[in-house]
Design a protein around this motif. Structure first.
Motif, PDB file in Angstrom:
ATOM      1  N   LEU A   1       4.106   4.861  -6.045  1.00  0.00           N
ATOM      2  CA  LEU A   1       3.093   4.770  -5.267  1.00  0.00           C
ATOM      3  C   LEU A   1       3.655   4.326  -3.772  1.00  0.00           C
ATOM      4  O   LEU A   1       3.176   5.038  -2.855  1.00  0.00           O
ATOM      5  CB  LEU A   1       2.327   3.454  -5.632  1.00  0.00           C
ATOM      6  N   LEU A   2       4.498   3.639  -3.795  1.00  0.00           N
ATOM      7  CA  LEU A   2       5.091   3.225  -2.116  1.00  0.00           C
ATOM      8  C   LEU A   2       5.515   4.749  -1.664  1.00  0.00           C
ATOM      9  O   LEU A   2       5.385   4.796  -0.311  1.00  0.00           O
ATOM     10  CB  LEU A   2       6.105   2.148  -2.429  1.00  0.00           C
TER      11      LEU A   2
ATOM     12  N   VAL B   1     -13.243   8.209 -11.822  1.00  0.00           N
ATOM     13  CA  VAL B   1     -13.773   8.735 -13.229  1.00  0.00           C
ATOM     14  C   VAL B   1     -12.310   9.142 -13.731  1.00  0.00           C
ATOM     15  O   VAL B   1     -11.318   9.542 -13.171  1.00  0.00           O
ATOM     16  CB  VAL B   1     -14.451  10.174 -12.852  1.00  0.00           C
ATOM     17  N   LEU B   2     -12.367   8.938 -15.077  1.00  0.00           N
ATOM     18  CA  LEU B   2     -11.336   9.248 -16.098  1.00  0.00           C
ATOM     19  C   LEU B   2     -11.770   9.695 -17.240  1.00  0.00           C
ATOM     20  O   LEU B   2     -12.576   9.091 -17.937  1.00  0.00           O
ATOM     21  CB  LEU B   2     -10.447   8.060 -16.245  1.00  0.00           C
TER      22      LEU B   2
ATOM     23  N   MET C   1     -10.481  11.402 -11.123  1.00  0.00           N
ATOM     24  CA  MET C   1     -10.784  11.471  -9.727  1.00  0.00           C
ATOM     25  C   MET C   1     -11.466  10.521  -9.325  1.00  0.00           C
ATOM     26  O   MET C   1     -12.193   9.727  -9.972  1.00  0.00           O
ATOM     27  CB  MET C   1     -11.908  12.718  -9.970  1.00  0.00           C
ATOM     28  N   THR C   2     -11.166  10.480  -7.894  1.00  0.00           N
ATOM     29  CA  THR C   2     -11.872   9.366  -7.320  1.00  0.00           C
ATOM     30  C   THR C   2     -12.422   9.666  -5.669  1.00  0.00           C
ATOM     31  O   THR C   2     -12.006  10.917  -5.242  1.00  0.00           O
ATOM     32  CB  THR C   2     -11.022   8.117  -7.038  1.00  0.00           C
TER      33      THR C   2
ATOM     34  N   ASN D   1      -2.625   5.385 -14.227  1.00  0.00           N
ATOM     35  CA  ASN D   1      -2.748   6.776 -13.404  1.00  0.00           C
ATOM     36  C   ASN D   1      -4.113   6.535 -12.526  1.00  0.00           C
ATOM     37  O   ASN D   1      -3.824   7.122 -11.116  1.00  0.00           O
ATOM     38  CB  ASN D   1      -3.119   7.979 -14.337  1.00  0.00           C
ATOM     39  N   LEU D   2      -5.071   6.234 -13.026  1.00  0.00           N
ATOM     40  CA  LEU D   2      -6.255   6.131 -12.089  1.00  0.00           C
ATOM     41  C   LEU D   2      -6.072   5.055 -11.041  1.00  0.00           C
ATOM     42  O   LEU D   2      -6.495   5.299  -9.937  1.00  0.00           O
ATOM     43  CB  LEU D   2      -7.642   5.841 -12.975  1.00  0.00           C
ATOM     44  N   LYS D   3      -5.604   3.707 -11.469  1.00  0.00           N
ATOM     45  CA  LYS D   3      -5.148   2.668 -10.315  1.00  0.00           C
ATOM     46  C   LYS D   3      -4.396   3.449  -9.138  1.00  0.00           C
ATOM     47  O   LYS D   3      -4.674   3.264  -8.057  1.00  0.00           O
ATOM     48  CB  LYS D   3      -4.467   1.564 -10.957  1.00  0.00           C
ATOM     49  N   LEU D   4      -3.501   4.026  -9.654  1.00  0.00           N
ATOM     50  CA  LEU D   4      -2.476   4.578  -8.538  1.00  0.00           C
ATOM     51  C   LEU D   4      -3.132   5.758  -7.672  1.00  0.00           C
ATOM     52  O   LEU D   4      -2.939   5.635  -6.360  1.00  0.00           O
ATOM     53  CB  LEU D   4      -1.378   5.514  -9.229  1.00  0.00           C
ATOM     54  N   LEU D   5      -4.034   6.609  -8.302  1.00  0.00           N
ATOM     55  CA  LEU D   5      -4.916   7.469  -7.461  1.00  0.00           C
ATOM     56  C   LEU D   5      -5.594   6.683  -6.644  1.00  0.00           C
ATOM     57  O   LEU D   5      -6.075   7.337  -5.417  1.00  0.00           O
ATOM     58  CB  LEU D   5      -5.639   8.430  -8.445  1.00  0.00           C
TER      59      LEU D   5
END
Length: 374
Positions: free
Chosen positions: A61-62, A133-134, A157-158, A184-188
């Protein structure tokens, strides 16, 4: 005597039984303790693995955020910034397709990987009800059948936001049955914050840049930008290549402005600029030089061809029906134009502009509504 022996034998047997029982109990206790230790070790190992995964996610992420922030600089266009952001996300989801799409008046789309068309129904739903959305099995949901038909098996998707307004979407799409996780969704989602800010800043920068080089009324280049382009064109011109310049001035414009008011005068300037832009080649430059004067630059264009283009512009302007133009001295709102060419009429910007200006005033003296050369 016999009784003593029997008692001794019984005592010995009981002692042996107790010892065996104690040994069995010890084994049971040891096994229980060992099993408990093993379970504890397993749990600790699982926690360590999760911690390592979290650390790896934070590092990714960083790095992604760092790459995204590096995308912004004064020379980067919005398309360049979008591609850089998409590349940064792609580094995290190497086997998947990354789609970064802006919506509204700033519509742009960047796709890295297999092409994916996001249906309007999905975009509309996200605009009305913004949410991450996941989906790990698109074929199981009727609303995602169009994605499934494209071969997309799963996706996350976000939305991108700016001041509570939805400005776009960022999605990762798998064609290989990848099982996306909440991590994965949190990272996105964490990536979308700086992405939204970066996109908005770049958009505003581009708009500011455009405003600084164009005329606010006519939307053609302003004089300063024209001179910058002219200097570069002369500097980069290959030996033997012609460059033509045209000075143009609207005939009796003060009369038109006084008779019909400034709004009508502004409209006339806008329409004439529009006619000029429609009539020139893609490499040609149209600029407002000041007041009712325009200047045009024709790279790699000989005098004959430049005059032909200017004649076309003059005819289109004469044919256009401007409001109340019949009150003009000649019954029409027209334009006079002068054309000069490098190198025969001059080798510097100043010489070429002066020669084009003299030719234009000559056209005025000879009755206006003409295109002349030195």
């Amino acid at each position: 005597m016999f009784l003593d022996r029997m008692m001794s034998a019984v005592f010995y047997f009981n002692s042996l039984t107790i010892i065996i029982a104690l040994l069995i109990i010890s084994e049971i206790i040891y096994a229980f303790i060992t099993k408990d230790r093993i379970q504890t070790l397993k749990r600790n190992n699982e926690r360590l693995e999760l911690h390592i995964m979290d650390t790896e996610t934070e590092v990714v992420l960083l790095q992604t955020l760092s790459d995204i922030l590096d995308a912004f600089n004064e020379e980067a266009s919005l398309s360049d910034v979008l591609e850089k952001i998409a590349e940064s996300v792609k580094n995290t989801f190497k086997e998947d397709t990354v789609v970064l799409q802006l919506i509204g008046e700033s519509f742009k789309k960047c796709v890295l990987g297999k092409n994916v068309d996001i249906p309007e129904e999905i975009l509309g739903g996200l605009i009305l009800k913004p949410r991450p959305v996941l989906v790990n099995n698109t074929s199981s949901f009727s609303e995602y059948k169009y994605l499934a038909q494209q071969g997309v098996s799963s996706f996350i998707m976000t939305t991108l936001h700016y001041q509570s307004k939805i400005t776009g979407v960022l999605g990762v799409f798998s064609f290989d049955n990848r099982v996306f996780t909440l991590k994965n969704l949190k990272l996105l989602r964490m990536v979308t914050g700086p992405t939204s800010l970066l996109v908005e800043n770049t958009t505003l920068f581009e708009k500011t840049k455009v405003l600084s080089i164009t005329d606010a009324l006519t939307s053609v280049y302003n004089r300063r930008q024209f001179e910058t382009i002219f200097d570069a064109t002369l500097r980069d011109s290959k030996k033997g290549k012609n460059i033509s310049v045209c000075m143009a001035d609207i005939d009796y414009f003060k009369c038109y402005n006084d008779c019909n008011g400034h709004p009508a005068g502004d409209y006339a300037l806008q329409k004439i600029a529009e006619i000029m832009k429609r009539s020139v080649k893609g490499s040609d430059i149209v600029a407002r030089y000041g007041g009712e004067e325009f200047i045009l630059l024709f790279p790699d264009t000989c005098k004959e061809n430049a005059v032909h283009i200017c004649e076309t512009i003059r005819e289109h302007i004469k044919a256009f029906k401007f409001p109340n133009e019949e009150a003009q001295p000649d019954g029409n709102l027209t334009i006079s134009m002068g054309v000069s060419t490098y190198p025969e009429d001059g080798e510097t910007k100043e010489e070429l502009v002066k020669q084009a200006d003299l030719a234009m005033y000559k056209a005025k003296e000879l009755g206006r509504n003409k295109v002349l050369t030195p």
